[in-house]
Design a protein around this motif. Structure first.
Motif, short mmCIF file in Angstrom:
data_model
loop_
_atom_site.label_atom_id
_atom_site.label_comp_id
_atom_site.label_asym_id
_atom_site.label_seq_id
_atom_site.Cartn_x
_atom_site.Cartn_y
_atom_site.Cartn_z
N ALA A 280 0.83 -1.21 0.00
CA ALA A 280 0.00 0.00 0.00
C ALA A 280 0.86 1.25 0.00
O ALA A 280 0.54 2.25 -0.67
N VAL A 281 1.98 1.24 0.73
CA VAL A 281 2.91 2.36 0.72
C VAL A 281 3.48 2.55 -0.68
O VAL A 281 3.56 3.67 -1.20
N GLY A 282 3.90 1.45 -1.29
CA GLY A 282 4.47 1.53 -2.63
C GLY A 282 3.49 2.10 -3.64
O GLY A 282 3.86 2.94 -4.47
N ARG A 283 2.24 1.66 -3.56
CA ARG A 283 1.24 2.18 -4.50
C ARG A 283 0.98 3.67 -4.27
O ARG A 283 0.80 4.43 -5.22
N ALA A 284 0.99 4.09 -3.02
CA ALA A 284 0.75 5.51 -2.73
C ALA A 284 1.85 6.39 -3.29
O ALA A 284 1.59 7.46 -3.86
N VAL A 285 3.10 5.96 -3.13
CA VAL A 285 4.23 6.74 -3.67
C VAL A 285 4.17 6.76 -5.18
O VAL A 285 4.44 7.79 -5.82
N THR A 286 3.83 5.64 -5.81
CA THR A 286 3.73 5.58 -7.27
C THR A 286 2.66 6.53 -7.79
O THR A 286 2.86 7.23 -8.79
N ARG A 287 1.51 6.56 -7.11
CA ARG A 287 0.45 7.49 -7.51
C ARG A 287 0.91 8.94 -7.39
O ARG A 287 0.58 9.78 -8.23
N LEU A 288 1.67 9.21 -6.34
CA LEU A 288 2.18 10.57 -6.15
C LEU A 288 3.12 10.95 -7.28
O LEU A 288 3.04 12.06 -7.83
N GLU A 289 4.03 10.05 -7.65
CA GLU A 289 4.96 10.32 -8.75
C GLU A 289 4.21 10.52 -10.07
O GLU A 289 4.56 11.40 -10.87
N THR A 290 3.18 9.74 -10.28
CA THR A 290 2.38 9.86 -11.51
C THR A 290 1.69 11.21 -11.56
O THR A 290 1.66 11.90 -12.59
N ARG A 291 1.11 11.61 -10.43
CA ARG A 291 0.43 12.91 -10.41
C ARG A 291 1.38 14.07 -10.62
O ARG A 291 1.05 15.04 -11.32
N LEU A 292 2.58 13.97 -10.01
CA LEU A 292 3.56 15.05 -10.17
C LEU A 292 4.28 14.99 -11.51
O LEU A 292 4.89 16.00 -11.93
N GLY A 293 4.22 13.84 -12.15
CA GLY A 293 4.89 13.69 -13.45
C GLY A 293 6.40 13.65 -13.33
O GLY A 293 7.11 14.05 -14.27
N THR A 294 6.93 13.18 -12.22
CA THR A 294 8.39 13.10 -12.05
C THR A 294 8.72 11.99 -11.08
O THR A 294 7.92 11.61 -10.22
N LYS A 295 9.92 11.43 -11.23
CA LYS A 295 10.37 10.36 -10.35
C LYS A 295 10.96 10.96 -9.10
O LYS A 295 11.79 11.87 -9.15
N LEU A 296 10.55 10.45 -7.96
CA LEU A 296 11.01 10.99 -6.68
C LEU A 296 12.05 10.11 -6.02
O LEU A 296 12.85 10.60 -5.21
N MET A 297 12.07 8.82 -6.38
CA MET A 297 12.96 7.88 -5.71
C MET A 297 13.57 6.91 -6.72
O MET A 297 12.92 6.51 -7.68
N HIS A 298 14.85 6.55 -6.46
CA HIS A 298 15.47 5.45 -7.17
C HIS A 298 15.39 4.23 -6.27
O HIS A 298 15.83 4.26 -5.12
N ARG A 299 14.78 3.14 -6.76
CA ARG A 299 14.59 1.95 -5.95
C ARG A 299 15.42 0.81 -6.53
O ARG A 299 15.34 0.52 -7.73
N THR A 300 16.21 0.18 -5.68
CA THR A 300 16.92 -1.04 -6.06
C THR A 300 16.70 -2.05 -4.95
O THR A 300 16.12 -1.73 -3.91
N THR A 301 17.12 -3.25 -5.16
CA THR A 301 16.94 -4.28 -4.12
C THR A 301 17.79 -3.99 -2.90
O THR A 301 17.51 -4.51 -1.82
N ARG A 302 18.85 -3.19 -3.07
CA ARG A 302 19.76 -2.95 -1.95
C ARG A 302 19.57 -1.61 -1.27
O ARG A 302 19.80 -1.47 -0.07
N ARG A 303 19.12 -0.62 -2.03
CA ARG A 303 19.04 0.71 -1.44
C ARG A 303 17.96 1.56 -2.09
O ARG A 303 17.48 1.24 -3.17
N LEU A 304 17.64 2.63 -1.39
CA LEU A 304 16.63 3.58 -1.86
C LEU A 304 17.23 4.98 -1.73
O LEU A 304 17.71 5.35 -0.65
N THR A 305 17.22 5.73 -2.80
CA THR A 305 17.76 7.10 -2.77
C THR A 305 16.77 8.05 -3.40
O THR A 305 15.98 7.67 -4.27
#
Length: 298
Positions: free
Chosen positions: A33-58
């Motif tokens: 649910a957290v992941g979906r909320a952040v994805t919706r936020l990025e879609t609405r803003l039209g920009t990527k907010l986070m880089h996600r990998t299996t090891r880290r988040l920036t």
């Protein structure tokens, strides 16, 4: 409007905790649910907010800039909520109060003034009426009323006293005209009355069986203000029937004398009323507490 805030709390929690799992635990929802909320936020803003990998988040540069704005907005909301809580818990602001005319001036106002002195942030807006007021419709915070109340799901009521009616006269009048020994003897006396109810003035009298009935009395002086009635009786102009709370000081010091003790009828509750609400404002609560405390001490 809600879409503008969708995903902000989740995004801030993830950015500050550095983990979707930790953010989900803090908020109390699932990781997905957290992941979906952040994805919706990025879609609405039209920009990527986070880089996600299996090891880290920036955070991306846009994410860092957006985080700063979001944290500031959430802090402002917290300050607003704190201000509301403070207003609810700290007595302050205007309180609109409606009181019965004579009873309010003689007995309730001294209590209100004492409460206002103890809480300087309070502002009293007091009216004096003997009519039945609509607390909610007229935006009144507190009212004091004498008499039996109608059932209302919109109001709270707390009894703070009982009004007892007594018949009194000045000692000088009783020396000159005699003390009535029965209600029938009132026909031979001068009576002073206040507001007329119906074509004839009648006083409430207790009968031998305990019931109460109205007895017509001969009225020599009719005054449309009960405080003026009291003034006339003090001056020795006749007998009157008034609430005991109105004459008790005169009786104690001997300026007036009760006659037909136990035969004068009529008892009504005195209540403080306020609109029913989930959270009682502190400014209303301290006044109610003051009135109840005064009633318990009386």
């Amino acid at each position: 409007m809600e879409a503008h805030f969708d995903g902000i709390a989740e995004f801030v929690a993830v950015a500050q905790r550095g983990s979707f799992t930790a953010a989900a635990t803090d908020i109390g929802i699932t990781k997905s649910a957290v992941g979906r909320a952040v994805t919706r936020l990025e879609t609405r803003l039209g920009t990527k907010l986070m880089h996600r990998t299996t090891r880290r988040l920036t955070l991306t540069p846009a994410g860092e800039a957006w985080l700063e704005h979001c944290v500031a907005a959430l802090e402002e909301l917290k300050r607003g909520e704190s201000a509301l809580t403070l207003a609810r818990n700290m007595p302050g602001g205007e309180v609109r109060i409606d009181l019965p005319t004579a009873y309010g001036r003689l007995h309730i106002m001294p209590v209100l003034l004492d409460v206002a002195k103890r809480y300087p942030a309070l502002g009293l807006n007091v009216s004096f009426t003997d009519r039945r007021v609509d607390l909610i419709g007229e935006n009144i915070d507190i009212a004091v009323r004498i008499g039996n109340l109608d059932d209302s799901a919109d109001l709270h009521a707390r009894q703070i006293g009982v009004q007892h009616m007594v018949i009194v006269a000045a000692p000088s009048y009783l020396v000159a005209r005699g003390v009535p020994q029965s209600p029938d003897e009132l026909a031979d006396h001068d009576c002073v009355a206040g507001r007329r109810q119906g074509n004839r003035i009648a006083w409430l009298m207790k009968q031998q069986d305990g019931s109460t009935s109205r007895q017509v009395v001969p009225v020599k002086h009719e005054l449309q203000d009960f405080e003026m009635v009291l003034m006339a009786v003090r001056a020795g102009l006749g007998l009157t029937q008034l609430p005991f709370w109105m004459v008790q000081d005169d009786v104690r010091r001997g300026a007036l004398q009760i006659v037909l003790d136990g035969r004068s009828g009529g008892e009504w509750p005195i209540n403080v009323l306020w609109p029913r609400t989930k959270a009682l404002p502190a400014k209303v609560r301290v006044i109610i507490d003051g009135l109840v405390g005064w009633a318990n001490e009386s």
